[in-house]
Scaffold this motif. Structure first.
Motif, PDB file in Angstrom:
ATOM      1  N   GLU A   1    -159.499  54.128 -49.897  1.00 24.09           N
ATOM      2  CA  GLU A   1    -160.992  53.799 -49.136  1.00 24.09           C
ATOM      3  C   GLU A   1    -161.372  52.549 -49.925  1.00 24.09           C
ATOM      4  O   GLU A   1    -161.670  51.708 -49.233  1.00 24.09           O
ATOM      5  N   ALA A   2    -161.090  52.331 -51.423  1.00 24.61           N
ATOM      6  CA  ALA A   2    -161.545  51.069 -51.942  1.00 24.61           C
ATOM      7  C   ALA A   2    -161.094  49.908 -51.322  1.00 24.61           C
ATOM      8  O   ALA A   2    -161.717  48.879 -51.097  1.00 24.61           O
ATOM      9  N   GLU A   3    -159.750  49.916 -51.271  1.00 28.27           N
ATOM     10  CA  GLU A   3    -158.815  48.774 -50.736  1.00 28.27           C
ATOM     11  C   GLU A   3    -159.441  48.427 -49.273  1.00 28.27           C
ATOM     12  O   GLU A   3    -159.543  47.565 -48.598  1.00 28.27           O
ATOM     13  N   ALA A   4    -159.171  49.537 -48.338  1.00 30.29           N
ATOM     14  CA  ALA A   4    -159.743  49.654 -46.959  1.00 30.29           C
ATOM     15  C   ALA A   4    -161.167  49.010 -46.422  1.00 30.29           C
ATOM     16  O   ALA A   4    -161.333  48.206 -45.814  1.00 30.29           O
ATOM     17  N   ARG A   5    -162.030  49.109 -47.876  1.00 25.79           N
ATOM     18  CA  ARG A   5    -163.373  48.685 -47.562  1.00 25.79           C
ATOM     19  C   ARG A   5    -163.640  47.252 -48.201  1.00 25.79           C
ATOM     20  O   ARG A   5    -164.851  46.740 -48.141  1.00 25.79           O
ATOM     21  N   GLY A   6    -162.554  46.706 -48.959  1.00 24.77           N
ATOM     22  CA  GLY A   6    -162.683  45.652 -49.575  1.00 24.77           C
ATOM     23  C   GLY A   6    -163.494  45.465 -50.824  1.00 24.77           C
ATOM     24  O   GLY A   6    -163.997  44.598 -51.404  1.00 24.77           O
ATOM     25  N   LEU A   7    -163.509  46.976 -51.440  1.00 26.48           N
ATOM     26  CA  LEU A   7    -164.063  46.875 -52.752  1.00 26.48           C
ATOM     27  C   LEU A   7    -163.482  46.471 -53.928  1.00 26.48           C
ATOM     28  O   LEU A   7    -162.294  46.541 -53.870  1.00 26.48           O
ATOM     29  N   PRO A   8    -163.940  45.495 -54.739  1.00 28.08           N
ATOM     30  CA  PRO A   8    -163.276  44.872 -55.874  1.00 28.08           C
ATOM     31  C   PRO A   8    -162.791  45.988 -56.641  1.00 28.08           C
ATOM     32  O   PRO A   8    -163.407  46.779 -57.106  1.00 28.08           O
ATOM     33  N   ALA A   9    -161.423  45.750 -57.281  1.00 31.36           N
ATOM     34  CA  ALA A   9    -160.872  46.793 -58.048  1.00 31.36           C
ATOM     35  C   ALA A   9    -161.632  46.779 -59.367  1.00 31.36           C
ATOM     36  O   ALA A   9    -161.677  48.051 -59.957  1.00 31.36           O
ATOM     37  N   ALA A  10    -162.495  46.014 -59.793  1.00 34.66           N
ATOM     38  CA  ALA A  10    -163.077  46.121 -60.902  1.00 34.66           C
ATOM     39  C   ALA A  10    -164.418  47.103 -60.969  1.00 34.66           C
ATOM     40  O   ALA A  10    -164.831  47.312 -61.932  1.00 34.66           O
ATOM     41  N   LEU A  11    -164.485  47.378 -59.738  1.00 38.79           N
ATOM     42  CA  LEU A  11    -165.638  48.202 -59.517  1.00 38.79           C
ATOM     43  C   LEU A  11    -165.482  49.755 -59.590  1.00 38.79           C
ATOM     44  O   LEU A  11    -166.317  50.394 -59.035  1.00 38.79           O
ATOM     45  N   THR A  12    -164.228  49.971 -59.453  1.00 43.22           N
ATOM     46  CA  THR A  12    -163.738  51.564 -59.512  1.00 43.22           C
ATOM     47  C   THR A  12    -162.819  51.887 -60.410  1.00 43.22           C
ATOM     48  O   THR A  12    -162.362  50.836 -61.409  1.00 43.22           O
ATOM     49  N   GLU A  13    -162.771  53.014 -60.652  1.00 44.39           N
ATOM     50  CA  GLU A  13    -161.850  53.513 -61.768  1.00 44.39           C
ATOM     51  C   GLU A  13    -161.172  54.693 -61.127  1.00 44.39           C
ATOM     52  O   GLU A  13    -161.530  55.528 -60.416  1.00 44.39           O
ATOM     53  N   GLN A  14    -159.961  54.956 -61.574  1.00 42.97           N
ATOM     54  CA  GLN A  14    -159.295  56.172 -61.186  1.00 42.97           C
ATOM     55  C   GLN A  14    -159.625  57.323 -61.901  1.00 42.97           C
ATOM     56  O   GLN A  14    -159.714  57.561 -63.095  1.00 42.97           O
ATOM     57  N   VAL A  15    -159.594  58.522 -60.993  1.00 39.36           N
ATOM     58  CA  VAL A  15    -160.145  59.592 -61.750  1.00 39.36           C
ATOM     59  C   VAL A  15    -158.667  60.784 -61.738  1.00 39.36           C
ATOM     60  O   VAL A  15    -158.817  61.254 -62.861  1.00 39.36           O
ATOM     61  N   ASN A  16    -157.728  60.557 -60.774  1.00 36.81           N
ATOM     62  CA  ASN A  16    -156.526  61.351 -60.967  1.00 36.81           C
ATOM     63  C   ASN A  16    -155.613  60.410 -59.961  1.00 36.81           C
ATOM     64  O   ASN A  16    -156.091  59.456 -59.292  1.00 36.81           O
ATOM     65  N   PRO A  17    -154.414  60.811 -59.637  1.00 33.01           N
ATOM     66  CA  PRO A  17    -153.634  60.139 -58.677  1.00 33.01           C
ATOM     67  C   PRO A  17    -154.225  59.961 -57.184  1.00 33.01           C
ATOM     68  O   PRO A  17    -153.456  59.232 -56.586  1.00 33.01           O
ATOM     69  N   TRP A  18    -155.151  60.876 -56.946  1.00 28.58           N
ATOM     70  CA  TRP A  18    -155.375  60.701 -55.443  1.00 28.58           C
ATOM     71  C   TRP A  18    -156.956  60.366 -55.422  1.00 28.58           C
ATOM     72  O   TRP A  18    -157.273  59.782 -54.139  1.00 28.58           O
ATOM     73  N   PHE A  19    -157.691  60.521 -56.364  1.00 30.17           N
ATOM     74  CA  PHE A  19    -159.159  59.955 -56.155  1.00 30.17           C
ATOM     75  C   PHE A  19    -159.368  58.819 -56.967  1.00 30.17           C
ATOM     76  O   PHE A  19    -159.153  58.615 -58.177  1.00 30.17           O
ATOM     77  N   SER A  20    -160.379  58.052 -56.868  1.00 33.77           N
ATOM     78  CA  SER A  20    -160.928  57.181 -57.404  1.00 33.77           C
ATOM     79  C   SER A  20    -162.459  57.071 -57.626  1.00 33.77           C
ATOM     80  O   SER A  20    -163.055  57.984 -56.635  1.00 33.77           O
ATOM     81  N   CYS A  21    -163.306  56.471 -58.174  1.00 35.48           N
ATOM     82  CA  CYS A  21    -164.903  56.661 -58.253  1.00 35.48           C
ATOM     83  C   CYS A  21    -165.259  55.107 -58.625  1.00 35.48           C
ATOM     84  O   CYS A  21    -164.572  54.349 -58.992  1.00 35.48           O
ATOM     85  N   MET A  22    -166.616  55.217 -58.168  1.00 35.88           N
ATOM     86  CA  MET A  22    -167.354  53.907 -58.443  1.00 35.88           C
ATOM     87  C   MET A  22    -167.393  53.867 -60.047  1.00 35.88           C
ATOM     88  O   MET A  22    -167.698  54.932 -60.820  1.00 35.88           O
ATOM     89  N   ALA A  23    -167.229  52.626 -60.502  1.00 34.93           N
ATOM     90  CA  ALA A  23    -167.277  52.568 -62.113  1.00 34.93           C
ATOM     91  C   ALA A  23    -168.621  52.821 -62.601  1.00 34.93           C
ATOM     92  O   ALA A  23    -169.462  52.252 -62.010  1.00 34.93           O
TER      93      ALA A  23
END
Length: 108
Positions: free
Chosen positions: A27-49
């Motif tokens: 979803e982050a990539e699809a919405r254009g969220l900068p990678a620096a603003l997210t962090e990986q929670v597990n192999p399937w989910f990310s969260c806002m940093a």
């Protein structure tokens, strides 16, 4: 009517500093969220940093909770951010966590 009257979230920000904002990783990539603003929670989910901490505070929140605030990536924000509505149950929980009273006259 002021902008804050029209949108009480602009004077609050409690939800952005209360919950982990998790979403499917793509979803982050699809919405254009900068990678620096997210962090990986597990192999399937990310969260806002900043929201995966014991005291969550989204990195995209500008301003101070309970005062004038804004989201620096509002147009790209993930689905969990879009789901919380001013005055709903999640809003009330977040406001209580920050010592604020629930919003009145809004859906809850």
């Amino acid at each position: 009517m002021s902008t804050a009257d029209a949108n009480p979230c602009l004077d609050c920000g409690a939800c952005c500093a209360s919950f982990r904002v998790s979403f499917y990783w793509s979803e982050a990539e699809a919405r254009g969220l900068p990678a620096a603003l997210t962090e990986q929670v597990n192999p399937w989910f990310s969260c806002m940093a900043g929201t995966n901490d014991a005291r969550p505070h989204c990195i995209a929140l500008s301003g101070q909770v309970g005062q004038k605030v804004g989201c620096t990536v509002y147009e790209q924000r993930p689905e969990p951010c879009r789901e919380v509505q001013a005055g709903d149950g999640q809003c009330a929980k977040a406001r209580a966590r920050h010592g604020m009273t629930p919003l009145s006259g809004l859906p809850g």
